[in-house]
Design a protein around this motif. Structure first.
Motif, PDB file in Angstrom:
ATOM      1  N   GLY A  71       6.459  32.964 -47.719  1.00  0.00           N
ATOM      2  CA  GLY A  71       5.266  32.118 -47.741  1.00  0.00           C
ATOM      3  C   GLY A  71       5.544  30.655 -47.994  1.00  0.00           C
ATOM      4  O   GLY A  71       4.625  29.884 -48.278  1.00  0.00           O
ATOM      5  N   LYS A  79       3.052  36.200 -54.896  1.00  0.00           N
ATOM      6  CA  LYS A  79       1.990  36.628 -53.981  1.00  0.00           C
ATOM      7  C   LYS A  79       2.561  37.329 -52.747  1.00  0.00           C
ATOM      8  O   LYS A  79       2.034  38.346 -52.297  1.00  0.00           O
ATOM      9  CB  LYS A  79       1.164  35.412 -53.538  1.00  0.00           C
ATOM     10  CG  LYS A  79       0.085  35.742 -52.543  1.00  0.00           C
ATOM     11  CD  LYS A  79      -0.640  34.497 -52.073  1.00  0.00           C
ATOM     12  CE  LYS A  79      -1.594  34.828 -50.945  1.00  0.00           C
ATOM     13  NZ  LYS A  79      -2.057  33.642 -50.247  1.00  0.00           N
ATOM     14  N   ASN A  80       3.646  36.782 -52.191  1.00  0.00           N
ATOM     15  CA  ASN A  80       4.183  37.303 -50.932  1.00  0.00           C
ATOM     16  C   ASN A  80       5.289  38.340 -51.086  1.00  0.00           C
ATOM     17  O   ASN A  80       5.487  39.145 -50.179  1.00  0.00           O
ATOM     18  CB  ASN A  80       4.698  36.139 -50.073  1.00  0.00           C
ATOM     19  CG  ASN A  80       3.562  35.277 -49.591  1.00  0.00           C
ATOM     20  OD1 ASN A  80       2.758  35.689 -48.778  1.00  0.00           O
ATOM     21  ND2 ASN A  80       3.460  34.076 -50.136  1.00  0.00           N
ATOM     22  N   THR A 101       3.667  31.488 -55.194  1.00  0.00           N
ATOM     23  CA  THR A 101       3.772  31.867 -53.778  1.00  0.00           C
ATOM     24  C   THR A 101       4.724  33.036 -53.606  1.00  0.00           C
ATOM     25  O   THR A 101       4.437  33.979 -52.852  1.00  0.00           O
ATOM     26  CB  THR A 101       4.252  30.663 -52.934  1.00  0.00           C
ATOM     27  OG1 THR A 101       3.325  29.588 -53.119  1.00  0.00           O
ATOM     28  CG2 THR A 101       4.354  31.010 -51.463  1.00  0.00           C
ATOM     29  N   GLU A 128       9.124  33.987 -44.694  1.00  0.00           N
ATOM     30  CA  GLU A 128       8.888  35.378 -45.106  1.00  0.00           C
ATOM     31  C   GLU A 128       8.318  35.426 -46.527  1.00  0.00           C
ATOM     32  O   GLU A 128       7.585  36.344 -46.872  1.00  0.00           O
ATOM     33  CB  GLU A 128      10.190  36.183 -45.076  1.00  0.00           C
ATOM     34  CG  GLU A 128      10.663  36.549 -43.694  1.00  0.00           C
ATOM     35  CD  GLU A 128      11.953  37.361 -43.729  1.00  0.00           C
ATOM     36  OE1 GLU A 128      12.242  38.014 -44.767  1.00  0.00           O
ATOM     37  OE2 GLU A 128      12.669  37.356 -42.717  1.00  0.00           O
TER      38      GLU A 128
END
Length: 191
Positions: A120, A173-174, A170, A118
């Motif tokens: 990434g 970003k996610n 990461t 979830e």
């Protein structure tokens, strides 16, 4: 001139090929998990398969329940009785592990992987092989849901800033700002 009889030579499978093609045919023998897994937020989970010839194949998974899923894994293939006892002394007995059912081991590993995905984060590349020492993740394994993260959020805990730098881009970003992180190196520098 006598004809040579053709002998059928069975080629031994490499350990990797054996694991991918045959490991799931070996019965599950026992599973273990660190006793303090809930408090620690991560655990070693051990899955042991016992061959018909009294050899053991073992997979060990380092699973982060707070953020990263499977952080590492390794296996030992076809241990004899003395090697198996040595493994137990080193990992199971000295590390205060508890015996768990396979269904719990399976759900904790795959649940942590789903939680990490979830955000990434993919399982460590070692899982590309060691996943075959687990049963296939399908409806044949009863689903047990566990809570992951901390307070409903992903929570990254690392020893160093270098390790954190592997995950933070990461996560940002996610998840945007919807995660927590803690770097233990910063605590030591504050002392």
């Amino acid at each position: 001139m006598a004809k040579k009889k053709k002998q059928q030579v069975q080629q031994a499978l490499s350990p990797e090929k054996f694991i991918r093609e045959k490991a799931r045919l070996i019965p599950i023998y026992k599973c273990y998990m660190d006793k303090d897994a809930e408090a620690a937020g991560e655990a070693n989970i051990i899955v042991i398969r016992k061959h018909k010839n009294d050899k053991y194949t073992i997979a060990v998974y380092l699973v982060d329940f707070l953020c990263c899923g499977v952080k590492n894994s390794f296996y030992n293939l076809r241990l004899d009785e003395s090697e198996f006892e040595e493994f137990n002394q080193k990992y199971v007995y000295s590390q205060r592990m508890q015996n768990i059912e396979y269904v719990e081991a399976h759900n904790r590993i795959y649940g942590a992987i789903a939680w990490a995905e979830e955000a990434g984060i993919k399982p460590d590349k070692s899982f590309n092989l060691t996943q075959y020492l687990l049963e296939e993740d399908d409806e044949n394994i009863p689903l047990i849901e566990y809570e992951y993260g901390r307070n409903g959020h992903h929570c990254l805990i690392t020893l160093t800033r270098l390790e954190a730098s592997k995950y933070l881009p990461t996560l940002r970003k996610n998840l945007g700002d919807h995660f927590e992180y803690h770097i233990e190196e910063d605590d030591l520098q504050a002392i």
